[in-house]
Write a protein that holds these residues in place. Structure first.
Motif, PDB file in Angstrom:
ATOM      1  N   GLU A 167      14.936   1.652  49.238  1.00  0.00           N
ATOM      2  CA  GLU A 167      14.958   1.154  50.400  1.00  0.00           C
ATOM      3  C   GLU A 167      13.840   0.531  50.925  1.00  0.00           C
ATOM      4  OE1 GLU A 167      18.644   3.044  52.645  1.00  0.00           O
ATOM      5  OE2 GLU A 167      16.901   3.988  53.237  1.00  0.00           O
ATOM      6  N   PRO A 168      13.670  -0.784  50.984  1.00  0.00           N
ATOM      7  CA  PRO A 168      12.461  -1.546  51.338  1.00  0.00           C
ATOM      8  C   PRO A 168      12.589  -1.596  52.982  1.00  0.00           C
ATOM      9  CG  PRO A 168      14.004  -3.280  50.374  1.00  0.00           C
ATOM     10  CD  PRO A 168      14.588  -1.474  50.173  1.00  0.00           C
ATOM     11  N   VAL A 169      11.414  -1.134  53.352  1.00  0.00           N
ATOM     12  CA  VAL A 169      11.622  -0.686  55.044  1.00  0.00           C
ATOM     13  C   VAL A 169      11.854  -1.893  55.866  1.00  0.00           C
ATOM     14  CG1 VAL A 169      10.278   0.131  56.839  1.00  0.00           C
ATOM     15  CG2 VAL A 169       9.962   1.145  54.714  1.00  0.00           C
ATOM     16  N   TRP A 170      11.419  -3.284  55.209  1.00  0.00           N
ATOM     17  CA  TRP A 170      11.279  -4.568  56.086  1.00  0.00           C
ATOM     18  C   TRP A 170      13.083  -4.872  55.756  1.00  0.00           C
ATOM     19  CZ3 TRP A 170      13.256  -7.940  52.239  1.00  0.00           C
ATOM     20  CH2 TRP A 170      12.931  -7.424  50.891  1.00  0.00           C
ATOM     21  N   ALA A 178      16.782  -7.427  50.517  1.00  0.00           N
ATOM     22  CA  ALA A 178      16.076  -7.955  49.316  1.00  0.00           C
ATOM     23  C   ALA A 178      16.987  -8.848  48.512  1.00  0.00           C
ATOM     24  CB  ALA A 178      15.771  -6.799  48.412  1.00  0.00           C
ATOM     25  N   THR A 179      16.607  -9.751  47.747  1.00  0.00           N
ATOM     26  CA  THR A 179      17.577 -10.651  47.123  1.00  0.00           C
ATOM     27  C   THR A 179      17.894  -9.676  45.979  1.00  0.00           C
ATOM     28  OG1 THR A 179      15.860 -11.471  45.514  1.00  0.00           O
ATOM     29  CG2 THR A 179      16.462 -12.672  47.451  1.00  0.00           C
ATOM     30  N   PRO A 180      19.155  -9.803  45.397  1.00  0.00           N
ATOM     31  CA  PRO A 180      19.719  -9.124  44.283  1.00  0.00           C
ATOM     32  C   PRO A 180      18.654  -9.040  43.092  1.00  0.00           C
ATOM     33  CG  PRO A 180      21.560 -10.306  44.846  1.00  0.00           C
ATOM     34  CD  PRO A 180      20.253 -10.739  45.541  1.00  0.00           C
ATOM     35  N   GLU A 181      18.004 -10.034  42.814  1.00  0.00           N
ATOM     36  CA  GLU A 181      16.915 -10.130  41.755  1.00  0.00           C
ATOM     37  C   GLU A 181      15.760  -9.262  42.172  1.00  0.00           C
ATOM     38  OE1 GLU A 181      15.781 -14.230  40.703  1.00  0.00           O
ATOM     39  OE2 GLU A 181      14.676 -13.512  39.034  1.00  0.00           O
ATOM     40  N   ASP A 182      15.298  -9.434  43.235  1.00  0.00           N
ATOM     41  CA  ASP A 182      14.236  -8.666  43.516  1.00  0.00           C
ATOM     42  C   ASP A 182      14.523  -6.933  43.618  1.00  0.00           C
ATOM     43  OD1 ASP A 182      12.166 -10.645  44.117  1.00  0.00           O
ATOM     44  OD2 ASP A 182      12.821 -10.904  46.298  1.00  0.00           O
ATOM     45  N   ALA A 183      15.592  -7.007  44.132  1.00  0.00           N
ATOM     46  CA  ALA A 183      16.194  -5.360  44.202  1.00  0.00           C
ATOM     47  C   ALA A 183      16.085  -4.907  42.698  1.00  0.00           C
ATOM     48  CB  ALA A 183      17.528  -5.476  44.946  1.00  0.00           C
ATOM     49  N   ASP A 184      16.851  -5.859  41.712  1.00  0.00           N
ATOM     50  CA  ASP A 184      17.028  -5.179  40.382  1.00  0.00           C
ATOM     51  C   ASP A 184      15.678  -5.003  39.676  1.00  0.00           C
ATOM     52  OD1 ASP A 184      18.856  -4.565  38.320  1.00  0.00           O
ATOM     53  OD2 ASP A 184      18.335  -6.211  37.458  1.00  0.00           O
ATOM     54  N   ASN A 185      14.750  -5.776  40.125  1.00  0.00           N
ATOM     55  CA  ASN A 185      13.296  -5.973  39.461  1.00  0.00           C
ATOM     56  C   ASN A 185      12.743  -4.620  40.018  1.00  0.00           C
ATOM     57  OD1 ASN A 185      13.463  -8.304  38.261  1.00  0.00           O
ATOM     58  ND2 ASN A 185      12.509  -9.503  39.715  1.00  0.00           N
ATOM     59  N   MET A 186      12.792  -4.028  41.399  1.00  0.00           N
ATOM     60  CA  MET A 186      12.237  -2.992  41.481  1.00  0.00           C
ATOM     61  C   MET A 186      13.072  -1.909  41.059  1.00  0.00           C
ATOM     62  SD  MET A 186       9.723  -1.663  43.124  1.00  0.00           S
ATOM     63  CE  MET A 186       8.895  -2.364  44.739  1.00  0.00           C
ATOM     64  N   HIS A 187      14.486  -1.940  40.980  1.00  0.00           N
ATOM     65  CA  HIS A 187      15.076  -0.843  40.188  1.00  0.00           C
ATOM     66  C   HIS A 187      14.606  -0.633  38.985  1.00  0.00           C
ATOM     67  CE1 HIS A 187      18.659  -0.022  43.223  1.00  0.00           C
ATOM     68  NE2 HIS A 187      17.582  -0.636  43.934  1.00  0.00           N
ATOM     69  N   ALA A 188      14.274  -1.791  38.175  1.00  0.00           N
ATOM     70  CA  ALA A 188      13.724  -1.418  36.755  1.00  0.00           C
ATOM     71  C   ALA A 188      12.570  -0.871  36.547  1.00  0.00           C
ATOM     72  CB  ALA A 188      13.723  -3.092  35.981  1.00  0.00           C
ATOM     73  N   GLY A 211      19.188   0.283  49.347  1.00  0.00           N
ATOM     74  CA  GLY A 211      19.562   0.409  50.714  1.00  0.00           C
ATOM     75  C   GLY A 211      18.724  -0.459  51.498  1.00  0.00           C
ATOM     76  N   GLY A 212      19.350  -1.195  52.673  1.00  0.00           N
ATOM     77  CA  GLY A 212      18.643  -2.111  53.472  1.00  0.00           C
ATOM     78  C   GLY A 212      19.644  -3.379  53.602  1.00  0.00           C
ATOM     79  N   SER A 213      20.476  -3.310  54.950  1.00  0.00           N
ATOM     80  CA  SER A 213      21.247  -4.412  55.314  1.00  0.00           C
ATOM     81  C   SER A 213      22.335  -4.786  54.152  1.00  0.00           C
ATOM     82  CB  SER A 213      20.390  -5.524  55.399  1.00  0.00           C
ATOM     83  OG  SER A 213      19.565  -5.418  56.794  1.00  0.00           O
ATOM     84  N   VAL A 214      22.689  -3.682  53.647  1.00  0.00           N
ATOM     85  CA  VAL A 214      23.835  -3.709  52.388  1.00  0.00           C
ATOM     86  C   VAL A 214      25.116  -4.092  53.470  1.00  0.00           C
ATOM     87  CG1 VAL A 214      25.318  -2.631  50.889  1.00  0.00           C
ATOM     88  CG2 VAL A 214      22.865  -2.340  50.761  1.00  0.00           C
ATOM     89  N   ILE A 228      21.211  -1.677  39.559  1.00  0.00           N
ATOM     90  CA  ILE A 228      21.719  -1.120  40.795  1.00  0.00           C
ATOM     91  C   ILE A 228      22.908  -0.230  40.770  1.00  0.00           C
ATOM     92  CG2 ILE A 228      22.189  -1.704  43.078  1.00  0.00           C
ATOM     93  CD1 ILE A 228      20.478  -4.177  42.810  1.00  0.00           C
ATOM     94  N   ASP A 229      22.863   0.935  41.024  1.00  0.00           N
ATOM     95  CA  ASP A 229      23.811   1.707  40.588  1.00  0.00           C
ATOM     96  C   ASP A 229      24.628   2.475  41.840  1.00  0.00           C
ATOM     97  OD1 ASP A 229      22.933   2.045  37.965  1.00  0.00           O
ATOM     98  OD2 ASP A 229      21.433   3.601  38.693  1.00  0.00           O
TER      99      ASP A 229
END
Ligand code: PGA
Length: 250
Positions: A167-170, A178-188, A211-214, A228-229
């Motif tokens: 969950e990026p706090v921002w 977060a863009t799906p791409e940014d989120a997926d990169n962090m998940h990886a 998590g974060g504005s889903v 992203i699971d």
């Protein structure tokens, strides 16, 4: 295959009556969904009543926080045994609001994760960077620090029982996802870090929620990403129709 895991964090919202009402509406909408895990986390005060509503359905019950102590003189705290007795299967640990406003550090998160494992309550451990940390190029190092802190001294066998929520706090409650791409990169990156701490097999098993504005409008593209699971949802979990749509992501 990791089973999708959609969780609602109701935060400090809903009286007991309102929580019961929302739980009833949700059970009507998604109570028989079998191919994904569904969780709601009301305030501790509402757990016992909401447990009666979700019992026997696909909707599982969780708490938003838990003490790492067993019992005794800890004013305002709630123990793992109390949560289990109230019907909880899960507990959220280390949410950024707990870290920010109640000064929970990695050590406390680690103690809570260990207590949850000892007691057999499923933990969702939250990690994530603040805006200034991301802007300073430190997002990955902050998340790595959260992970290493949370999992310190936990065996691989136990680690796979834990869900991680990135969950990026921002992005929390701000409408900024977060863009799906940014989120997926962090998940990886999280999965790679888990593979370094444990091994590939353990990392592949572990579920990582975003998590974060889903919202119902962005869940499909987030859930389409490989790493992203699931989702840990705040605001959009407070209405049955929007959370039901999130659960039924395409
Ligand atoms: P939000 O909250 O969906 O309202 O951004 C997410 C969370 O803090 O778990």
């Amino acid at each position: 295959m990791r089973k999708p895991f959609l969780a609602g964090n109701w935060k400090m919202n809903k009286t007991v009556d309102e929580a019961v009402e929302l739980a009833k509406e949700l059970v009507e909408n998604v109570g028989d969904v079998k191919d994904r895990d569904i969780l709601i986390c009301p305030t501790s005060l509402c757990l016992t009543e909401v447990a009666k509503i979700v019992k026997g359905t696909s909707v599982k019950l969780g708490a938003q926080n838990m003490s790492f102590e067993d019992s005794g003189a800890f004013t305002g705290e709630v123990s793992a045994d109390m949560l289990l007795a109230a019907g909880c299967d899960y507990v959220i640990i280390g949410h950024s609001e707990r870290r920010e406003y109640y000064h929970e550090d990695n050590e406390a998160v680690n103690k809570k994760a260990k207590k949850a494992l000892e007691k057999g309550i499923n933990a969702i451990v939250c990690v994530g960077e603040k805006l200034e940390e991301r802007e300073a190029g430190k997002a990955e190092s902050v998340v790595e620090d959260h992970l290493k802190g949370a999992f310190s001294g936990i065996s691989g066998e136990d680690a796979v029982k834990i869900t991680i929520a990135y969950e990026p706090v921002w992005a929390i409650g701000t409408g900024k996802t977060a863009t799906p791409e940014d989120a997926d990169n962090m998940h990886a990156f999280i999965r790679k870090t888990l593979a370094d701490i444990y091994d590939e097999a353990a990392a592949e098993k572990m579920r990582i929620q975003y998590g974060g504005s889903v919202k119902d409008s962005n869940v499909d593209e987030l859930m389409a990403r490989e790493n992203i699971d699931g989702a840990l949802v705040g605001g959009a979990s407070l209405k049955a129709d929007s959370f039901a749509r999130i659960v039924k992501f395409k």
